[in-house]
Design an enzyme around this catalytic site. Structure first.
Site, PDB file in Angstrom:
ATOM      1  CG  ASP A 105      -1.801   1.153   1.373  1.00 38.64           C
ATOM      2  OD1 ASP A 105      -1.616   2.130   0.628  1.00 38.64           O
ATOM      3  OD2 ASP A 105      -2.707   1.103   2.224  1.00 38.64           O
TER       4      ASP A 105
ATOM      5  CE1 TYR B 149      -3.714  -1.724  12.334  1.00 42.82           C
ATOM      6  CE2 TYR B 149      -4.093   0.629  12.074  1.00 42.82           C
ATOM      7  CZ  TYR B 149      -4.370  -0.674  11.724  1.00 42.82           C
ATOM      8  OH  TYR B 149      -5.311  -0.925  10.757  1.00 42.82           O
TER       9      TYR B 149
ATOM     10  CE  LYS C 187      -5.898  -6.829  11.454  1.00 45.89           C
ATOM     11  NZ  LYS C 187      -5.164  -7.277  12.609  1.00 45.89           N
TER      12      LYS C 187
HETATM   13  C1  F6R Z   1      -7.674  -0.694   7.637  1.00 44.87           C
HETATM   14  C2  F6R Z   1      -7.476   0.647   7.099  1.00 44.87           C
HETATM   15  C3  F6R Z   1      -8.472   1.699   7.399  1.00 44.87           C
HETATM   16  C4  F6R Z   1      -7.885   2.763   8.347  1.00 44.87           C
HETATM   17  C5  F6R Z   1      -8.928   3.832   8.717  1.00 44.87           C
HETATM   18  C6  F6R Z   1      -8.327   4.937   9.590  1.00 44.87           C
HETATM   19  O1  F6R Z   1      -6.644  -1.541   7.286  1.00 44.87           O
HETATM   20  O2  F6R Z   1      -6.500   0.912   6.452  1.00 44.87           O
HETATM   21  O3  F6R Z   1      -9.672   1.181   7.894  1.00 44.87           O
HETATM   22  O4  F6R Z   1      -7.414   2.135   9.512  1.00 44.87           O
HETATM   23  O5  F6R Z   1      -9.440   4.422   7.549  1.00 44.87           O
HETATM   24  O6  F6R Z   1      -7.225   5.444   8.926  1.00 44.87           O
HETATM   25  P1  F6R Z   1      -6.359   6.689   9.471  1.00 44.87           P
HETATM   26  O7  F6R Z   1      -5.958   6.355  10.865  1.00 44.87           O
HETATM   27  O8  F6R Z   1      -5.220   6.737   8.497  1.00 44.87           O
HETATM   28  O9  F6R Z   1      -7.266   7.882   9.379  1.00 44.87           O
HETATM   29 MG    MG Z   2      -4.163   2.127   3.043  1.00 47.42          MG
HETATM   30 MG    MG Z   3      -5.039  -2.426   1.999  1.00 51.14          MG
END
Ligand code: F6R
Ligand code: MG
Ligand code: MG
Length: 368
Positions: free
Chosen positions: A11, A232, A235
């Site tokens: 990603d 974190y 995933k």
């Molecule tokens: C799960 C994922 C998304 C982000 C969520 C919050 O793998 O990538 O669900 O965890 O959109 O993202 P932030 O913390 O970047 O705003």
């Molecule tokens: Mg992403």
């Molecule tokens: Mg992804």
């Protein structure tokens, strides 16, 4: 002659939050991999996106863990991350956790599934790519494909598969592995892989029959971002390669394992259980509650290392019912809001951002 198929993903930035890879990044990847074909580094390639993950599928003759191939993928991701930063895409460079490439892309953030094998007279293969979940999401379908006679008719009625398959299972917390045979050790295999956040199927080998027993017939990416970053960062959206037919499960037996939208962990903030939904390429974008977790399947024939395909295998009304069920399950489980078991167990939440919130609350407690 042996061929290596490498599926490497990262990603490196997406558009509208964590939804999809921008076309501009896919174009850069295609241009760079085209050049690599011209230079004779790789034989063929295809570029995909599984939601916000950029997926590079390459064929070559360099074997697995090749510095040249991993270096190529790393350079593609770096270039795409640069473009993502310039475009202010979301999470630009997210999975490129280390700066220096020192010969192998493993441990730097991207996920890798690759296998080297002797190309058969006809070589069908399926590349699976998931978004918003983790490597253990492949445990259930890979087990069913290679060990469950209620899924795979060939285990019962094809003499070349009747003796079963060998599973290489990794303990991704303790960094050790175990080799186990199905059907003899089926219950022990399940004792491990039912714990999908810790024990993951890494490879499957044929046991006896037409195919060499030292060449894998399936492989899954098992990289854990948390272990690389120490915090974190999303995933570890996994990928897998599965070879098919003539002594191996048929393409239809491989796909049948995805007709049940089983619960996987991931989804919103990598912190929720939800159903995995098999979708056509055009629906490979996570929307509702950043999901639900999705899987695409690209089918190919390999011909002297060249890729014929892809066939968008889940682009079929035969999977509409699975998608409907997935949405019924999604609707049901979503109503639990922040409660377990929609939210992951406390143990799994340790690898998310929740501990930072609990830290703030710590001083408010008094003894009872
Ligand atoms: C799960 C994922 C998304 C982000 C969520 C919050 O793998 O990538 O669900 O965890 O959109 O993202 P932030 O913390 O970047 O705003
Ligand atoms: Mg992403
Ligand atoms: Mg992804």
């Amino acid at each position: 002659m042996k061929v290596t198929v490498s599926l490497i993903k990262a990603d490196v930035g997406s558009v509208a939050g964590h939804s999809v890879v921008a076309d501009e990044l896919k174009t850069i990847a295609e241009e760079m991999l085209n050049k690599a074909v011209e230079d004779g580094k790789i034989i063929d390639f295809r570029v995909f996106n599984a939601g916000d993950d950029l997926e590079l599928l390459m064929t070559h003759r360099k074997g697995i863990d090749s510095t040249e191939i991993h270096g190529l993928a790393w350079n593609v991701f770096r270039k795409c991350a640069e473009k993502a930063k310039e475009m202010k895409l979301y999470g630009a460079g997210q999975d490129l956790l280390k700066d220096a490439f020192s010969g192998n892309i493993r441990g730097l953030g991207p996920g890798v599934a690759e296998m080297e094998f002797t190309e058969r007279r006809s070589e069908p293969i399926v590349a699976f790519m998931m978004d918003k979940t983790e490597p253990g999401a492949f445990n259930l379908p890979i087990f069913r494909i290679f060990a469950d006679p209620f899924n795979t008719a060939g285990l019962v009625i094809d003499p070349s598969m009747h003796s079963g398959f060998v599973f290489e299972i990794w303990d991704i917390l303790e960094h050790r592995r175990v080799i186990m045979k199905a059907p003899e050790e089926m219950y022990s295999i399940l004792a491990l892989i039912g714990c999908k956040s810790r024990f993951v199927i890494k490879r499957v080998y044929p046991k006896a029959g037409k195919l060499p027993t030292d060449e894998p017939v399936a492989v899954v990416s098992t990289e854990k971002l948390y272990q690389v970053a120490g915090e974190y960062v999303g995933k570890d959206d996994p990928v897998a390669l599965v070879r098919a037919q003539s002594g191996l499960p048929a393409v239809g037996e491989i796909l049948e394992a995805f007709a049940f939208p089983h619960l996987v962990s991931g989804w919103m903030r990598g912190s929720h259980n939800g159903p995995i939904m098999p979708v056509p390429f055009r629906y490979s974008k996570c929307t509702r509650f950043d999901g639900p977790p999705r899987c695409i399947a690209a089918g190919f024939q390999i011909c002297n290392g060249k890729l014929i395909g892809p066939v968008d295998l889940f682009d079929d009304p035969a999977f509409d019912y699975t998608r409907m069920r997935a949405m019924e399950i999604a609707e049901y489980i979503r109503r639990h809001g922040p409660f377990e078991p929609h939210r992951l167990s406390a143990e799994e939440m340790e690898y998310t951002t929740l501990p930072k919130v609990l830290e703030i609350l710590k001083d408010k407690f008094e003894r009872i």
